[in-house]
Design an enzyme around this catalytic site. Sequence first.
Site, mmCIF file in Angstrom:
data_model
loop_
_atom_site.group_PDB
_atom_site.id
_atom_site.type_symbol
_atom_site.label_atom_id
_atom_site.label_comp_id
_atom_site.label_asym_id
_atom_site.label_seq_id
_atom_site.Cartn_x
_atom_site.Cartn_y
_atom_site.Cartn_z
ATOM 1 N N VAL A 20 10.693 -5.242 -6.038
ATOM 2 C CA VAL A 20 10.009 -6.246 -6.856
ATOM 3 C C VAL A 20 9.700 -5.689 -8.248
ATOM 4 O O VAL A 20 9.958 -6.347 -9.261
ATOM 5 C CB VAL A 20 8.707 -6.727 -6.176
ATOM 6 C CG1 VAL A 20 8.084 -7.864 -6.982
ATOM 7 C CG2 VAL A 20 8.980 -7.176 -4.748
ATOM 8 N N LYS A 109 0.032 -7.458 0.384
ATOM 9 C CA LYS A 109 -0.758 -8.176 1.398
ATOM 10 C C LYS A 109 -1.494 -7.227 2.315
ATOM 11 O O LYS A 109 -2.595 -7.519 2.766
ATOM 12 C CB LYS A 109 0.127 -9.089 2.229
ATOM 13 C CG LYS A 109 1.359 -8.411 2.789
ATOM 14 C CD LYS A 109 2.599 -9.011 2.173
ATOM 15 C CE LYS A 109 3.820 -8.237 2.539
ATOM 16 N NZ LYS A 109 4.990 -8.704 1.788
ATOM 17 N N GLU A 133 -0.690 -13.947 -6.167
ATOM 18 C CA GLU A 133 0.168 -15.030 -5.682
ATOM 19 C C GLU A 133 1.344 -14.505 -4.856
ATOM 20 O O GLU A 133 1.748 -15.111 -3.872
ATOM 21 C CB GLU A 133 0.692 -15.833 -6.877
ATOM 22 C CG GLU A 133 1.534 -17.040 -6.522
ATOM 23 C CD GLU A 133 0.771 -18.105 -5.747
ATOM 24 O OE1 GLU A 133 -0.091 -18.767 -6.312
ATOM 25 O OE2 GLU A 133 1.038 -18.264 -4.545
ATOM 26 N N VAL A 136 1.572 -13.776 -0.563
ATOM 27 C CA VAL A 136 1.884 -14.728 0.515
ATOM 28 C C VAL A 136 3.009 -15.645 0.056
ATOM 29 O O VAL A 136 2.925 -16.254 -1.007
ATOM 30 C CB VAL A 136 0.658 -15.593 0.896
ATOM 31 C CG1 VAL A 136 1.014 -16.557 2.019
ATOM 32 C CG2 VAL A 136 -0.527 -14.729 1.275
ATOM 33 N N GLY A 138 6.026 -15.065 -1.050
ATOM 34 C CA GLY A 138 6.923 -14.636 -2.123
ATOM 35 C C GLY A 138 6.825 -15.524 -3.348
ATOM 36 O O GLY A 138 5.789 -15.585 -4.009
ATOM 37 N N GLY A 191 19.814 -7.351 5.065
ATOM 38 C CA GLY A 191 18.702 -6.888 4.238
ATOM 39 C C GLY A 191 17.436 -7.704 4.408
ATOM 40 O O GLY A 191 16.473 -7.528 3.665
ATOM 41 N N LYS A 209 -1.014 -12.052 5.991
ATOM 42 C CA LYS A 209 -0.962 -13.255 5.155
ATOM 43 C C LYS A 209 -1.926 -14.315 5.674
ATOM 44 O O LYS A 209 -2.517 -15.064 4.879
ATOM 45 C CB LYS A 209 0.475 -13.767 5.101
ATOM 46 C CG LYS A 209 1.363 -12.805 4.300
ATOM 47 C CD LYS A 209 2.834 -12.998 4.596
ATOM 48 C CE LYS A 209 3.696 -12.043 3.779
ATOM 49 N NZ LYS A 209 5.105 -12.036 4.241
ATOM 50 N N GLY A 308 12.399 -11.233 -1.654
ATOM 51 C CA GLY A 308 13.480 -11.011 -2.607
ATOM 52 C C GLY A 308 12.890 -10.537 -3.917
ATOM 53 O O GLY A 308 11.839 -11.023 -4.340
HETATM 54 N N1 LIG Z 1 10.269 -6.942 -1.373
HETATM 55 C C1 LIG Z 1 9.833 -8.180 -1.288
HETATM 56 O O1 LIG Z 1 10.613 -9.135 -1.161
HETATM 57 C C2 LIG Z 1 8.341 -8.452 -1.345
HETATM 58 C C3 LIG Z 1 7.879 -9.779 -1.228
HETATM 59 C C4 LIG Z 1 6.512 -10.038 -1.317
HETATM 60 C C5 LIG Z 1 5.620 -9.000 -1.509
HETATM 61 N N2 LIG Z 1 6.093 -7.710 -1.595
HETATM 62 C C6 LIG Z 1 5.115 -6.632 -1.772
HETATM 63 O O2 LIG Z 1 5.318 -6.031 -3.031
HETATM 64 C C7 LIG Z 1 5.051 -4.621 -2.938
HETATM 65 C C8 LIG Z 1 6.278 -3.825 -3.382
HETATM 66 O O3 LIG Z 1 7.353 -4.111 -2.512
HETATM 67 P P1 LIG Z 1 8.828 -3.561 -2.813
HETATM 68 O O4 LIG Z 1 9.708 -4.214 -1.812
HETATM 69 O O5 LIG Z 1 9.131 -3.687 -4.255
HETATM 70 O O6 LIG Z 1 8.635 -1.998 -2.438
HETATM 71 P P2 LIG Z 1 9.671 -0.789 -2.697
HETATM 72 O O7 LIG Z 1 11.024 -1.337 -3.003
HETATM 73 O O8 LIG Z 1 9.501 0.144 -1.568
HETATM 74 O O9 LIG Z 1 9.107 -0.123 -4.025
HETATM 75 C C9 LIG Z 1 7.944 0.668 -4.056
HETATM 76 C C10 LIG Z 1 7.839 1.330 -5.408
HETATM 77 O O10 LIG Z 1 6.591 2.013 -5.503
HETATM 78 C C11 LIG Z 1 6.827 3.403 -5.802
HETATM 79 N N3 LIG Z 1 5.827 4.175 -5.057
HETATM 80 C C12 LIG Z 1 5.506 4.049 -3.742
HETATM 81 N N4 LIG Z 1 4.549 4.922 -3.395
HETATM 82 C C13 LIG Z 1 4.262 5.644 -4.523
HETATM 83 C C14 LIG Z 1 3.372 6.702 -4.810
HETATM 84 N N5 LIG Z 1 2.570 7.215 -3.878
HETATM 85 N N6 LIG Z 1 3.351 7.192 -6.084
HETATM 86 C C15 LIG Z 1 4.144 6.654 -7.032
HETATM 87 N N7 LIG Z 1 5.016 5.674 -6.804
HETATM 88 C C16 LIG Z 1 5.065 5.155 -5.563
HETATM 89 C C17 LIG Z 1 8.237 3.700 -5.372
HETATM 90 O O11 LIG Z 1 8.749 4.776 -6.127
HETATM 91 P P3 LIG Z 1 10.278 5.296 -5.917
HETATM 92 O O12 LIG Z 1 11.126 4.189 -6.455
HETATM 93 O O13 LIG Z 1 10.356 6.533 -6.722
HETATM 94 O O14 LIG Z 1 10.403 5.488 -4.441
HETATM 95 C C18 LIG Z 1 8.931 2.388 -5.665
HETATM 96 O O15 LIG Z 1 9.350 2.303 -6.987
HETATM 97 C C19 LIG Z 1 4.613 -4.379 -1.506
HETATM 98 O O16 LIG Z 1 3.215 -4.452 -1.412
HETATM 99 C C20 LIG Z 1 5.234 -5.519 -0.752
HETATM 100 O O17 LIG Z 1 4.512 -5.885 0.412
HETATM 101 C C21 LIG Z 1 7.427 -7.427 -1.521
#
Ligand SMILES: NC(=O)c1ccc[n+]([C@@H]2O[C@H](COP(=O)([O-])OP(=O)(O)OC[C@H]3O[C@@H](n4cnc5c(N)ncnc54)[C@H](OP(=O)(O)O)[C@@H]3O)[C@@H](O)[C@H]2O)c1
Lengths: 438, 438
Positions: A20, A109, A133, A136, A138, A191, A209, A308
Amino acid sequence: MTTASDTPALNIALLGGGTVGSQVARILTENADALTQRIGTRLNLTKILVRNPQATRDYELPTEYYTDDVDEVFEGADIVVELMGGIDPARELVLRAINQGASVVTGNKALLATHGNELYEAAAEAGVQLSFEASVGGAIPILRPLRDSLSGDKITRIMGIVNGTTNYILDEMDSTGASFNDALAEAQRLGYAEADPTADVGGADAAAKAAILAHLAFHSPFTLDQVYTEGIAEISDLDHKAAADAGYVIKLLAIVEELDDPAGVVLRVHPTLLPREHPLAAVRGAYNAVFVEAENAGELMFYGPGAGGAATASAVMGDVTSIAKRKLRGGPGRTHTARRELECLDIGEATTRYMVVVRAADASGVLAKVAGTFAEHNVSIKSMNQTPDQDSNDERQTALLAFVTHRAKEAQLAKTLEATKQLDVVDEVLSVMRVEGK
Amino acid sequence: MTTASDTPALNIALLGGGTVGSQVARILTENADALTQRIGTRLNLTKILVRNPQATRDYELPTEYYTDDVDEVFEGADIVVELMGGIDPARELVLRAINQGASVVTGNKALLATHGNELYEAAAEAGVQLSFEASVGGAIPILRPLRDSLSGDKITRIMGIVNGTTNYILDEMDSTGASFNDALAEAQRLGYAEADPTADVGGADAAAKAAILAHLAFHSPFTLDQVYTEGIAEISDLDHKAAADAGYVIKLLAIVEELDDPAGVVLRVHPTLLPREHPLAAVRGAYNAVFVEAENAGELMFYGPGAGGAATASAVMGDVTSIAKRKLRGGPGRTHTARRELECLDIGEATTRYMVVVRAADASGVLAKVAGTFAEHNVSIKSMNQTPDQDSNDERQTALLAFVTHRAKEAQLAKTLEATKQLDVVDEVLSVMRVEGK
Ligand SMILES: NC(=O)c1ccc[n+]([C@@H]2O[C@H](COP(=O)([O-])OP(=O)(O)OC[C@H]3O[C@@H](n4cnc5c(N)ncnc54)[C@H](OP(=O)(O)O)[C@@H]3O)[C@@H](O)[C@H]2O)c1
Ligand SMILES: NC(=O)c1ccc[n+]([C@@H]2O[C@H](COP(=O)([O-])OP(=O)(O)OC[C@H]3O[C@@H](n4cnc5c(N)ncnc54)[C@H](OP(=O)(O)O)[C@@H]3O)[C@@H](O)[C@H]2O)c1
C-alpha cells in the site's frame, strides 16, 4: 481561486513502503499537480520509513526517499501515514506523530482494534486528526459515511464481507465445487491469501474490522478480543450441500448489532447462510461489501475492492486530502473518542436464525418429536426438508432432516440442541449454521 | 463532555412538510434527545412552510408549527431545509436563506440541475453551507463519498440506477414478463410511480441526477439540458427478448464519464444492457445503486433505497447534523463552486458497446455482408446469434441476427447502421441498444 504558491506545502511522511505504501508514494508523486489543484496546496512527500532502504521496490523512487532512521522520517512532518502494519513499533510511532502535532492516517486494523481507544484519545487531546478509512473494506468508503452521512440516523446493525481471502475461497467452493484446500491454494497463487493464511481463514482479520465498525456505528470503544469469532476452516461438505440445497450461500460475515434487551451490542464473525437474493450473496471473488441497517435509511450496501495496493491507497489518499483541506481551512477536526459506554454482550444473547441438520430414524413420528423439542425451548421452525441418508443401512433406516428456524437466541438454541441430541430417534446433529437475511 | 446546555440551540426551519419534510419533522422531534447528545447542541424545529397549514398530515405536529407565511418561517433560522420541490418559489427561498446567512439543506434535484451553479456560488460568497445528499439516490450516501472519500483519486465514470420507478418497472417486466403498462400500473398502485409518471419514465428525473453526479465527480458545472436523455417507454418486446436471450438485463442508467480525446465529459441517460453478473444487474425493485469507477479505487458500488419519506429524511438529517457540528466547531465549510470548466461533448463522442438486431435474408453470405459493413466503419463485432424469424414467410425466408459489438463511438455506430440498412440482404434494423459492463 487561491493559487498553491500562496500557501506552504504540507509535508507527508510515510511509515512503510510496501504493497500500500508504495502506491501512496506513487499517487503523491505522479498526481502531484492534480492534487495541488484540488487541495490548494502542495503535498510534499518527504521520507519513507522501511526496514531495508536498499531493497528494489514495485514503484521505484530515488533512493533518497527511503530510510530506516525514525528521527529523519518524523522531521517536519505535518501528516504521518502509517502503512507498516503490526502493533510494534506502529503503536509508538503513531503516538510519537500525534505528540509532535502531526495528523495521522493509518490502514492498520490490527493496531486500531487493540489500541484504538488510546490513539483516539491521544489525537483528541493533541488536537490532531487520526483517520483510518483504509482499515476496513480497502477502497470502499464506509467509515466516513457511517460517521457523517448517517449521523442523523440510528444504525442498528452492520453485516460485512470484510475479508477478501475468505470470500474468494467460499465463492470458489460454491461456484466450482472446489475443496477448501484447493480454493485456498488458488487464492494463494493469485496473491489473495498470504503464505500463512491463519488471520484470514480463522476470522481474526474480520474480527478486527468488526471492532472498528462497531466503534464507528455505536460510538463506544471495542476491541478485537470482544468479538466472538469462528473461521471458515471447519465448514464441512455437508454444510455446503445443505446450504446449497436450501437456496443459501455461505459467507463469512462480520456482524455488529445493538440490542435493547439486554441493552448492549453483540459482535461476531462466523460463517453465515444468506438467501441467494440477498445483496451480499452477489458479492463475488475477493470483493468486499458492507451492508448497513439504519432506523430511517433502511438497508444500504457499500461494495468494492477490499484490498490491493492501488485501491487501498485511494482510501488513504482520501483521508490525506481531507486532512490537508481541513488544515488549510482551519478549525478543529473531528475526533473519534467514544461517546457512549455500551456493554459488549455474550454471544448467547445474539439472536439469529439457524439451519440444523440431524440424522434421525426414518420412521413416522420422528418429525413430531424433534419439532416438539424445538417448541419446548421456544425455538420455532420455519421450514424442514427431509432427504434420504446416503449412510443409511439395513439395520436402521435413517434420514437427514434439515430445519431452518425463526430468530432465536444462541443460548436458547444451545439448549435446544442439547435436548435434541438426547432424543432416542436422533442419531446425531450433523450441522448447525447461522442464517441471516429475510 | 460538553453539555448541550452550554451552547445555544440551532433553529431549523422547514420549507415543505410533505412526504420527506414530515419525516424530517418527525426525526427532529422524536429523536431530539439523541440528536442533542450526538451533536452537542439542540436542534430546534421552528416552523414548517406549507401551502395549506390546516391540512391533516401523516405525521401530526401541533398546528402552530405549520404556516404559509414565508417571513415567519425565516425568522431566526440557522439552517433552512428545503423540501418543497419545483423551481419556483424554491429557488428564491433558498437564495433568501443564503442571503440571510442561514445554511441550506435541500433534496431538490430539479432545482440543483437547473440553477445549481447560481446557488453554489451564492452560498460560497455568503460563507454558508449548501448540502444536498438527498437529491441523488435518496438515503444512499453517495455525494459526500464522491466529494470526500474519493478526493485523492480520479473518478473516471459513474453509472447509476437513480430512478426507482423505472427500475421497478423494468424489473417487473424482466422477472414476471409483465407488459410496460401493467408494470407501470403496479408501480402506481404501490406508490412508486406518480399519477403523472412522465419525469420518471421519460428519464428527466435521472437526467437531473446525472447532472448533479457529474458536477460532484468532475468539479464542473453541468445542467439537466446537457444530458442526452432517452426514457424506457420505447423499449419494445423484441428488445426485451433479445436482451434476455443474450444474458443481459435492461436497466435505465445515468452515465457520466470523462473522456481524454476529445477532452470533456459525456452525460447520458438511456436504457442499457448489463450482463446478469454485473453488480448493478442485481439491483431489484425500486432500489437505487450508483456504480463508480475511479483510477485507483477501481469499481465501487453504493446501494440503498432511492426514495421514501423516512429513508430520504435520513440523508437530509445527515446533512443537517454535519452542518450543525461544523457550526459548533467553527471554521469555514465546504463549497461546491466549480473548479474546472470541462466541455460537455455531443452524444456522438460517447463510446459504448451495442446490441443490434436486424431482420435479414436467411441465406448464406448474409453474415459476411453485414459483418463487412460493420468492419468498414471500424465497429468490431464481439458475438453474433442467429434465431429463426417468427414473421418469416414463404416468399422470402428471413432470420433475426443479433450482434453485440466491441466499444465504438455513437457517431460511428450511426454511420454503420445507415450503411447496414442499405444492404439488399437486410430488411430492417429492429433493435439498437447500448451495452455496458464486461
Ligand atoms: N495490502 C492490502 O491490500 C491492505 C489493505 C487494507 C489495509 N492494509 C493495511 O495496510 C498496512 C500495510 O500493508 P501492506 O500490505 O502495504 O504491508 P507490506 O507490504 O508488508 O509493507 C510493510 C512496509 O512497512 C515496512 N516496515 C514494516 N515493519 C517495519 C519496521 N519495524 N521498521 C521500518 N519499516 C517497517 C516494510 O519495510 P520493507 O519494505 O523494507 O520490508 C514495508 O515497506 C497494514 O496495516 C495492512 O493491514 C493493507
Ligand atoms: N419523496 C421522495 O421519496 C423524495 C426522494 C428524494 C428527493 N425528494 C425531493 O424532496 C423534495 C420534496 O419531495 P416530497 O416528496 O416530500 O414532496 P411533497 O410530498 O409534494 O411535499 C411538498 C411540500 O412542500 C409544500 N409546498 C409546495 N409548494 C409550496 C409553496 N409554493 N408554498 C408553500 N409550501 C409549498 C407542500 O405543502 P402542502 O403540504 O400544504 O401541499 C408540501 O408540504 C422534492 O424536491 C423531491 O424531488 C423526494
